[in-house]
Design a protein around this motif. Structure first.
Motif, PDB file in Angstrom:
ATOM      1  N   THR A 373      53.485   1.605 -25.639  1.00 18.51           N
ATOM      2  CA  THR A 373      52.258   1.587 -24.838  1.00 18.51           C
ATOM      3  C   THR A 373      51.633   0.204 -24.905  1.00 18.51           C
ATOM      4  OG1 THR A 373      51.865   3.926 -25.350  1.00 18.51           O
ATOM      5  CG2 THR A 373      50.024   2.676 -24.447  1.00 18.51           C
ATOM      6  N   LEU A 374      51.477  -0.402 -23.724  1.00 15.88           N
ATOM      7  CA  LEU A 374      50.925  -1.743 -23.599  1.00 15.88           C
ATOM      8  C   LEU A 374      49.441  -1.633 -23.242  1.00 15.88           C
ATOM      9  CD1 LEU A 374      51.474  -4.820 -23.465  1.00 15.88           C
ATOM     10  CD2 LEU A 374      52.139  -4.502 -21.076  1.00 15.88           C
ATOM     11  N   PHE A 375      48.573  -2.066 -24.177  1.00 12.05           N
ATOM     12  CA  PHE A 375      47.136  -1.947 -23.962  1.00 12.05           C
ATOM     13  C   PHE A 375      46.555  -3.242 -23.389  1.00 12.05           C
ATOM     14  CE2 PHE A 375      47.936   1.358 -27.204  1.00 12.05           C
ATOM     15  CZ  PHE A 375      47.365   2.436 -26.549  1.00 12.05           C
ATOM     16  N   ASP A 376      45.259  -3.232 -23.172  1.00  9.19           N
ATOM     17  CA  ASP A 376      44.597  -4.205 -22.307  1.00  9.19           C
ATOM     18  C   ASP A 376      44.813  -5.654 -22.713  1.00  9.19           C
ATOM     19  OD1 ASP A 376      42.695  -4.398 -19.994  1.00  9.19           O
ATOM     20  OD2 ASP A 376      41.496  -5.464 -21.469  1.00  9.19           O
ATOM     21  N   ARG A 377      44.524  -6.009 -23.967  1.00  6.17           N
ATOM     22  CA  ARG A 377      44.563  -7.419 -24.349  1.00  6.17           C
ATOM     23  C   ARG A 377      45.948  -8.027 -24.169  1.00  6.17           C
ATOM     24  NH1 ARG A 377      43.340  -8.847 -30.456  1.00  6.17           N
ATOM     25  NH2 ARG A 377      45.444  -8.038 -30.653  1.00  6.17           N
ATOM     26  N   GLU A 378      46.976  -7.340 -24.659  1.00  6.74           N
ATOM     27  CA  GLU A 378      48.335  -7.864 -24.542  1.00  6.74           C
ATOM     28  C   GLU A 378      48.851  -7.749 -23.112  1.00  6.74           C
ATOM     29  OE1 GLU A 378      49.769  -9.507 -27.184  1.00  6.74           O
ATOM     30  OE2 GLU A 378      47.745  -9.185 -27.931  1.00  6.74           O
ATOM     31  N   ALA A 379      48.393  -6.724 -22.388  1.00  6.70           N
ATOM     32  CA  ALA A 379      48.822  -6.566 -20.993  1.00  6.70           C
ATOM     33  C   ALA A 379      48.331  -7.732 -20.144  1.00  6.70           C
ATOM     34  CB  ALA A 379      48.303  -5.245 -20.426  1.00  6.70           C
ATOM     35  N   ARG A 380      47.106  -8.185 -20.402  1.00  6.19           N
ATOM     36  CA  ARG A 380      46.580  -9.328 -19.657  1.00  6.19           C
ATOM     37  C   ARG A 380      47.471 -10.551 -19.830  1.00  6.19           C
ATOM     38  NH1 ARG A 380      40.934  -9.670 -18.236  1.00  6.19           N
ATOM     39  NH2 ARG A 380      39.851  -7.693 -18.480  1.00  6.19           N
ATOM     40  N   LYS A 381      47.965 -10.758 -21.055  1.00  7.61           N
ATOM     41  CA  LYS A 381      48.857 -11.892 -21.317  1.00  7.61           C
ATOM     42  C   LYS A 381      50.153 -11.766 -20.520  1.00  7.61           C
ATOM     43  CE  LYS A 381      47.353 -12.374 -26.148  1.00  7.61           C
ATOM     44  NZ  LYS A 381      47.827 -12.328 -27.545  1.00  7.61           N
ATOM     45  N   LEU A 382      50.723 -10.561 -20.516  1.00  6.86           N
ATOM     46  CA  LEU A 382      52.031 -10.363 -19.901  1.00  6.86           C
ATOM     47  C   LEU A 382      51.946 -10.326 -18.377  1.00  6.86           C
ATOM     48  CD1 LEU A 382      54.837 -10.121 -21.082  1.00  6.86           C
ATOM     49  CD2 LEU A 382      54.632  -7.643 -21.031  1.00  6.86           C
ATOM     50  N   VAL A 383      50.929  -9.657 -17.848  1.00  5.58           N
ATOM     51  CA  VAL A 383      50.780  -9.549 -16.394  1.00  5.58           C
ATOM     52  C   VAL A 383      50.274 -10.855 -15.804  1.00  5.58           C
ATOM     53  CG1 VAL A 383      49.599  -8.320 -14.524  1.00  5.58           C
ATOM     54  CG2 VAL A 383      50.416  -7.058 -16.521  1.00  5.58           C
ATOM     55  N   GLY A 384      49.384 -11.524 -16.530  1.00  6.26           N
ATOM     56  CA  GLY A 384      48.875 -12.802 -16.053  1.00  6.26           C
ATOM     57  C   GLY A 384      47.696 -12.698 -15.111  1.00  6.26           C
ATOM     58  N   LYS A 385      47.186 -11.494 -14.878  1.00  5.11           N
ATOM     59  CA  LYS A 385      46.024 -11.284 -14.019  1.00  5.11           C
ATOM     60  C   LYS A 385      45.169 -10.154 -14.587  1.00  5.11           C
ATOM     61  CE  LYS A 385      47.323 -12.867  -9.376  1.00  5.11           C
ATOM     62  NZ  LYS A 385      46.115 -13.685  -9.173  1.00  5.11           N
ATOM     63  N   SER A 386      43.877 -10.203 -14.297  1.00  2.00           N
ATOM     64  CA  SER A 386      43.020  -9.089 -14.673  1.00  2.00           C
ATOM     65  C   SER A 386      43.206  -7.947 -13.685  1.00  2.00           C
ATOM     66  CB  SER A 386      41.553  -9.519 -14.675  1.00  2.00           C
ATOM     67  OG  SER A 386      41.092  -9.749 -13.352  1.00  2.00           O
ATOM     68  N   ILE A 387      42.815  -6.736 -14.086  1.00  2.00           N
ATOM     69  CA  ILE A 387      42.918  -5.578 -13.187  1.00  2.00           C
ATOM     70  C   ILE A 387      42.085  -5.804 -11.937  1.00  2.00           C
ATOM     71  CG2 ILE A 387      42.430  -3.107 -12.974  1.00  2.00           C
ATOM     72  CD1 ILE A 387      42.930  -2.873 -15.983  1.00  2.00           C
ATOM     73  N   GLU A 388      40.873  -6.346 -12.105  1.00  2.00           N
ATOM     74  CA  GLU A 388      40.005  -6.569 -10.954  1.00  2.00           C
ATOM     75  C   GLU A 388      40.635  -7.518  -9.953  1.00  2.00           C
ATOM     76  OE1 GLU A 388      37.396  -5.209  -9.765  1.00  2.00           O
ATOM     77  OE2 GLU A 388      37.105  -3.801 -11.405  1.00  2.00           O
ATOM     78  N   ASP A 389      41.311  -8.569 -10.448  1.00  2.00           N
ATOM     79  CA  ASP A 389      41.987  -9.503  -9.540  1.00  2.00           C
ATOM     80  C   ASP A 389      43.046  -8.784  -8.712  1.00  2.00           C
ATOM     81  OD1 ASP A 389      40.495 -11.644 -10.333  1.00  2.00           O
ATOM     82  OD2 ASP A 389      41.951 -12.403 -11.773  1.00  2.00           O
TER      83      ASP A 389
END
Length: 459
Positions: A373-389
């Motif tokens: 399970t990939l949670f918010d802080r590490e997901a931001r690093k991997l995805v490279g964008k915020s959810i809002e973006d």
């Protein structure tokens, strides 16, 4: 008498002549010539008036001698006959389209202190930073307490040959939302000296950065100092710090190593390569924290990819609809939405929330596959964008969390090193699903871990 014919900063514009303003100088710095940095172009400053309106100002070097003694930080002045121009800077230090200019016919007269903060703090909320809703080209003020510090680094600028130093620290607000603060050169030295001064002392480490810049890197929010204009305060003796400290105590944030000095975070290489906690997936069978390297095979699309999470504890919030108290008797049926969180940390607290990543990954290494399970802080690093973006660019995903956007789907196929928590709960109930606490896609780290994998296969 001195208050007669005073114009407030909010009311001035570029067409006015023969006016006076009453201001405090809250910041002064030298602006060098662009083509010849050893020469002074102007003295720049930030002014604030009695209403709290701020404005940038400048005084060209050719007229500076007549104002030099007056332009002192914290000093209150009546400035007569300045001019107003547009502030066309790409990066503004205050949210004001105008700039005040001193000219040869301007007068700067010291006057009585008009009260208020000598610094003019205007703190931005961490929620606005994390949701990327701060004004993009204007600096911000933040107040926080220290939670983690990373090692000091020296960075080589290949173009200039200079080697600036920096330190990154993790800071938290009263809602326990965290952002990273990166301090360069003299600001780095200042905060490291502060760390030394409080080592072993039972005090909170309260940090204020004024006139900082918000930047995003790999989907993670950072606040950086802005050259020499920023001002850094560490456990400063002022009402704002006292108020913040009292709120920490009221919110039961105890003084500990993590809040007084910050726990020293390891570099990526230290985190993933120095320990002996590297395992194949098939060997994970005890309560521990382990490192695995695997390829992301896929994403569980029926699990969604984000949720509405509490900004204090990150747990999913609930929305309960109630009738307004003043409408129940009238039968008008007016309702209000109340946010609730089941965490003990949030009991009797005001609940705020933001959209947070939660992505279920299927990961495989040479020995087996597992769900992580990939949670918010590490997901931001991997995805490279915020959810809002992502949602702003693709609004159709907002109403259907089961639809996976291309930016998230692009994780499939990546090789990643994961640090995961193996808890007693998952072992007791034989649930092969683990939470990711940290990750890296650094090819050097992954290559060395894969070499370990090969060695273990042939041993």
């Amino acid at each position: 008498m001195e208050n007669q014919n005073i114009t407030m900063l909010r009311a001035v514009d570029a067409f006015q002549e023969q006016f006076s303003v009453k201001v405090r100088v809250i910041r002064v710095w030298e602006h060098p010539e662009r083509r010849n940095p050893s020469q002074l172009y102007s003295m720049d400053m930030i002014l604030i008036d009695e209403e709290g309106t701020k404005m940038e100002a400048n005084c060209l070097n050719c007229v500076l001698p007549q104002f030099l003694l007056a332009l002192v930080e914290k000093r209150c002045l009546i400035v007569r006959n300045p001019t107003i121009g547009f502030n066309n800077s790409r990066c503004k230090y205050v949210d004001n389209q105008n700039r005040l200019c001193f000219q040869s016919t301007t007068q700067a007269i010291e006057c009585e202190n008009f009260g208020g903060s000598p610094y003019g703090f205007d703190f931005v909320s961490f929620a606005d930073i994390l949701n990327n809703t701060v004004i993009s080209n204007v600096t911000v003020d933040v107040i926080s307490y220290l939670t983690r510090s990373f090692p000091k680094e020296t960075v080589t600028n290949k173009a200039s040959g200079k080697q600036p130093v920096k330190v990154t620290i993790e800071i938290s607000d009263l809602e326990r939302r965290t952002v990273f603060l990166t301090l360069w050169d003299q600001y780095c030295d200042q905060v490291l000296s502060f760390f030394e001064s409080i080592k072993g002392k039972n005090v909170h480490a309260i940090i204020i950065l004024q006139f900082g810049k918000v930047k995003w890197w790999n989907g993670v929010a950072y606040v950086n100092n802005s050259y020499t204009v920023s001002r850094l305060f560490c456990n400063h003796d002022c009402p704002k710090v006292d108020e913040f400290r009292n709120s920490l105590i009221a919110n039961s944030v105890e003084v500990s190593e993590s809040t007084s000095l910050g726990s020293m975070a390891k570099s990526v290489e230290e985190e993933f390569l120095e320990g002996k906690d590297f395992f194949n997936i098939s060997d994970v069978f005890s309560i521990t924290t382990v490192i695995v390297v695997g390829n992301i095979m896929g994403i569980y699309k029926d699990e969604g990819w984000f949720y509405e999470g509490c900004n204090r504890c990150n747990k999913k919030i609930n929305k309960v609809v109630h009738l307004n108290d003043d409408t129940q008797e009238s039968g008008s049926g007016v309702t209000k939405e109340v946010l609730t969180c089941l965490s003990d940390r949030c009991a009797f607290k005001t609940i705020t929330f933001s959209l947070k990543y939660k992505i279920q990954l299927r990961v495989q290494d040479p020995s087996a596959s597992v769900t992580l399970t990939l949670f918010d802080r590490e997901a931001r690093k991997l995805v490279g964008k915020s959810i809002e973006d992502i949602l702003i660019a693709n609004p159709e995903f907002r109403s259907d969390a089961l639809k996976i956007p291309a930016k998230v789907d692009a994780l499939v196929g990546q090789n990643v090193a994961f640090k995961i928590d193996v808890t007693s709960y998952v072992l007791k109930y034989n649930i092969h699903k683990y939470g990711i606490t940290k990750l890296t896609v650094d090819p050097n780290v992954i290559s060395q871990l894969q070499e370990k994998q090969l060695l273990e296969q042939y041993c």
